[in-house]
Write a protein that holds these residues in place. Sequence first.
Motif, PDB file in Angstrom:
ATOM      1  N   SER A   1       1.199  -1.505  -0.217  1.00 11.05           N
ATOM      2  CA  SER A   1      -0.539   0.431   0.384  1.00 11.05           C
ATOM      3  C   SER A   1       0.914   1.201  -0.190  1.00 11.05           C
ATOM      4  N   TYR A   2       0.792   2.096  -0.693  1.00  6.94           N
ATOM      5  CA  TYR A   2       1.545   3.174  -0.687  1.00  6.94           C
ATOM      6  C   TYR A   2       0.339   4.707  -1.411  1.00  6.94           C
ATOM      7  N   ILE A   3       1.353   4.882  -2.244  1.00  6.77           N
ATOM      8  CA  ILE A   3      -0.078   6.735  -2.398  1.00  6.77           C
ATOM      9  C   ILE A   3       1.013   7.053  -3.853  1.00  6.77           C
ATOM     10  N   LYS A   4       0.942   7.831  -4.866  1.00 11.64           N
ATOM     11  CA  LYS A   4       1.052   8.239  -5.811  1.00 11.64           C
ATOM     12  C   LYS A   4       0.906  10.025  -5.500  1.00 11.64           C
ATOM     13  N   LEU A   5       1.224  11.004  -5.607  1.00  8.29           N
ATOM     14  CA  LEU A   5       1.833  11.739  -5.343  1.00  8.29           C
ATOM     15  C   LEU A   5       1.737  12.970  -6.737  1.00  8.29           C
ATOM     16  N   ASN A   6       1.378  13.652  -7.015  1.00  8.82           N
ATOM     17  CA  ASN A   6       1.247  13.895  -8.641  1.00  8.82           C
ATOM     18  C   ASN A   6       0.910  16.280  -8.770  1.00  8.82           C
ATOM     19  N   ARG A   7       1.979  16.740  -8.576  1.00  8.15           N
ATOM     20  CA  ARG A   7       1.236  17.938  -9.329  1.00  8.15           C
ATOM     21  C   ARG A   7       1.066  18.239 -10.221  1.00  8.15           C
ATOM     22  N   ILE A   8      -0.293  18.975  -9.615  1.00  5.40           N
ATOM     23  CA  ILE A   8      -1.070  19.543 -11.461  1.00  5.40           C
ATOM     24  C   ILE A   8      -0.666  20.460 -12.229  1.00  5.40           C
ATOM     25  N   TYR A   9       0.175  21.717 -11.441  1.00  3.51           N
ATOM     26  CA  TYR A   9       0.800  22.061 -12.531  1.00  3.51           C
ATOM     27  C   TYR A   9       2.228  21.905 -13.509  1.00  3.51           C
ATOM     28  N   ASN A  10       2.563  21.711 -12.864  1.00  2.82           N
ATOM     29  CA  ASN A  10       4.281  21.034 -14.058  1.00  2.82           C
ATOM     30  C   ASN A  10       3.936  19.121 -13.449  1.00  2.82           C
ATOM     31  N   GLN A  11       3.244  18.748 -14.527  1.00  3.09           N
ATOM     32  CA  GLN A  11       3.472  17.405 -14.464  1.00  3.09           C
ATOM     33  C   GLN A  11       4.020  16.449 -14.668  1.00  3.09           C
ATOM     34  N   ASP A  12       5.880  16.613 -14.719  1.00  2.00           N
ATOM     35  CA  ASP A  12       6.920  16.077 -14.835  1.00  2.00           C
ATOM     36  C   ASP A  12       7.077  14.378 -14.475  1.00  2.00           C
ATOM     37  N   LYS A  13       6.938  13.675 -13.158  1.00  5.77           N
ATOM     38  CA  LYS A  13       6.821  12.991 -13.107  1.00  5.77           C
ATOM     39  C   LYS A  13       5.611  12.661 -11.587  1.00  5.77           C
TER      40      LYS A  13
ATOM     41  N   GLY B   1      -0.902  27.648   4.726  1.00  2.00           N
ATOM     42  CA  GLY B   1      -1.913  26.892   3.550  1.00  2.00           C
ATOM     43  C   GLY B   1      -0.531  25.859   2.863  1.00  2.00           C
ATOM     44  N   ILE B   2      -1.091  26.005   1.437  1.00  2.00           N
ATOM     45  CA  ILE B   2      -0.251  25.267   1.082  1.00  2.00           C
ATOM     46  C   ILE B   2       1.132  25.784   0.278  1.00  2.00           C
ATOM     47  N   ASN B   3       2.070  24.697   0.868  1.00  2.00           N
ATOM     48  CA  ASN B   3       4.020  24.949   0.807  1.00  2.00           C
ATOM     49  C   ASN B   3       4.323  24.919  -0.169  1.00  2.00           C
ATOM     50  N   ILE B   4       4.324  25.636  -1.127  1.00  2.00           N
ATOM     51  CA  ILE B   4       4.712  25.578  -3.015  1.00  2.00           C
ATOM     52  C   ILE B   4       5.848  24.549  -2.927  1.00  2.00           C
ATOM     53  N   LYS B   5       6.954  25.774  -2.038  1.00  2.00           N
ATOM     54  CA  LYS B   5       8.363  25.269  -2.008  1.00  2.00           C
ATOM     55  C   LYS B   5       8.544  24.174  -1.516  1.00  2.00           C
ATOM     56  N   ASN B   6       7.585  23.660  -0.462  1.00  2.00           N
ATOM     57  CA  ASN B   6       8.433  22.654   0.090  1.00  2.00           C
ATOM     58  C   ASN B   6       7.700  21.140  -1.293  1.00  2.00           C
ATOM     59  N   LEU B   7       6.219  21.463  -1.951  1.00  2.00           N
ATOM     60  CA  LEU B   7       5.713  20.605  -2.791  1.00  2.00           C
ATOM     61  C   LEU B   7       6.949  20.273  -3.462  1.00  2.00           C
ATOM     62  N   ASP B   8       7.721  21.691  -4.219  1.00  2.05           N
ATOM     63  CA  ASP B   8       8.970  20.610  -5.449  1.00  2.05           C
ATOM     64  C   ASP B   8       9.783  20.648  -4.958  1.00  2.05           C
ATOM     65  N   ALA B   9      10.395  20.706  -3.596  1.00  4.65           N
ATOM     66  CA  ALA B   9      11.299  19.906  -2.927  1.00  4.65           C
ATOM     67  C   ALA B   9      11.391  18.543  -3.142  1.00  4.65           C
ATOM     68  N   ILE B  10      10.212  18.133  -2.696  1.00  4.60           N
ATOM     69  CA  ILE B  10       9.822  16.642  -3.249  1.00  4.60           C
ATOM     70  C   ILE B  10      10.286  16.204  -4.520  1.00  4.60           C
ATOM     71  N   PHE B  11       9.264  16.892  -5.436  1.00  2.00           N
ATOM     72  CA  PHE B  11      10.028  16.206  -6.048  1.00  2.00           C
ATOM     73  C   PHE B  11      11.315  16.314  -6.926  1.00  2.00           C
ATOM     74  N   THR B  12      11.304  17.295  -6.945  1.00  2.00           N
ATOM     75  CA  THR B  12      13.583  17.560  -6.766  1.00  2.00           C
ATOM     76  C   THR B  12      14.112  16.543  -6.268  1.00  2.00           C
ATOM     77  N   ASN B  13      14.109  16.492  -5.269  1.00  2.00           N
ATOM     78  CA  ASN B  13      14.604  15.432  -4.112  1.00  2.00           C
ATOM     79  C   ASN B  13      13.993  14.544  -4.033  1.00  2.00           C
ATOM     80  N   SER B  14      13.387  13.187  -4.176  1.00  2.00           N
ATOM     81  CA  SER B  14      12.196  12.566  -4.449  1.00  2.00           C
ATOM     82  C   SER B  14      12.778  11.376  -3.737  1.00  2.00           C
TER      83      SER B  14
END
Length: 276
Positions: A72-84, A118-131
Motif C-alpha cells: 500500500s502506498y500513495i501516488k503524488l502528482n503536481r497539477i501545475y508541473n506534471q513532469d513525473k 496554507g499549501i507550501n509550494i516550495k516544499n512540494l517542489d523540493a519533494i519532486f526535486t529530491n524524490s
Amino acid sequence: MRIFFAILFSVCSAVFNAQVIKTKRGIVTIDGVHVAKVNYKSGIYTFMDLKETPMYTIEFVDKSVTDSVRDSYIKLNRIYNQDKTLEMDYISPSAFSGEEKSAVFTCIKELKVIDNRGINIKNLDAIFTNSPKRKFDNRTKDAYSIKSKVDRLNITVNNVGEILSNGKPVGYFTNLPVSFGSEETISDKTFVDIEIYDAKSKYIGRYITTTKQLKSAGGKTFTLYREMSGRASILKFPTYKAIAERMAIMDPNFIKPQEKIIVGEVTKDGIEKEKK
C-alpha cells in the motif's frame, strides 16, 4: 529534581506544540485555522488552496505483490508541473483512519506541504526535486524479489493440466477436479489432493483441498491467503497458475529460468556464411 523538571517540560512542550488537524466538508484546518481544501473524485484526492486552485493530487494504491503480501502506498502528482508521478509511503493518525484522514495527515506531518499558512509550494517542489525513497519492510522486499523471479518464469497452465514456463512444458497436475478447464480457481469440495509433477514425472508436491495448503515433496508447507489492505487475512480459492507459481518458489529446482538462446552462424548448404 532537575531531571524531573526536564521531563515535565518536555511533556508539556509536546502537548502544547501538538497540532489539532481536522477535515470537515472538504476544508482542512490546523488548530482551528482554515489552510487548504480537498476534493475526492474517482479515487483521487485533489488538494487546493483556499481559493480552490488545484495544486496536487494524491491517489491511494493497494495491490497484491504475491499471493500473501500486499503493498500500500500513495501516488503524488503536481497539477501545475506534471513532469513525473511519485510513489511514496504514507502515515495514518490511527489504525482506523480512512484514506482522507491519512492523505491530510501525510501532507501535514510527513511531507510538510501543508502548514498553518496554507499549501507550501516550495516544499512540494523540493519533494519532486529530491524524490524520497520508499521504506520497505523485509517481508515486502522479499515479496517483490519473489515476484521478479516468478515474472521471469512466465508460468501458464494449459487446458490439459500441463504447466508451462515461457511456453515450454515443465510439469503437470494430476487428480484435477471436474471443473478444471471451465474454471481457473479450485473451488470444488473434494477430499482428493491435487498433485504436481515435473516434466520428468518427479513428484513435486500437492495442494490439499481441505485446508487450502500447499505441501512440497521436501516437507515445506504454505497456506494461501489474501490480505485486505494489511488489516485482515482471509482464505481464498487459488488459481492453478498461483499454485504452480508458489510451488516454483517452494522448490527452486522445479522450474528454473531458461538460459538465453545463442544463435550460431548462419549456414547455407552446409557452408558457413563468411563474416564481414
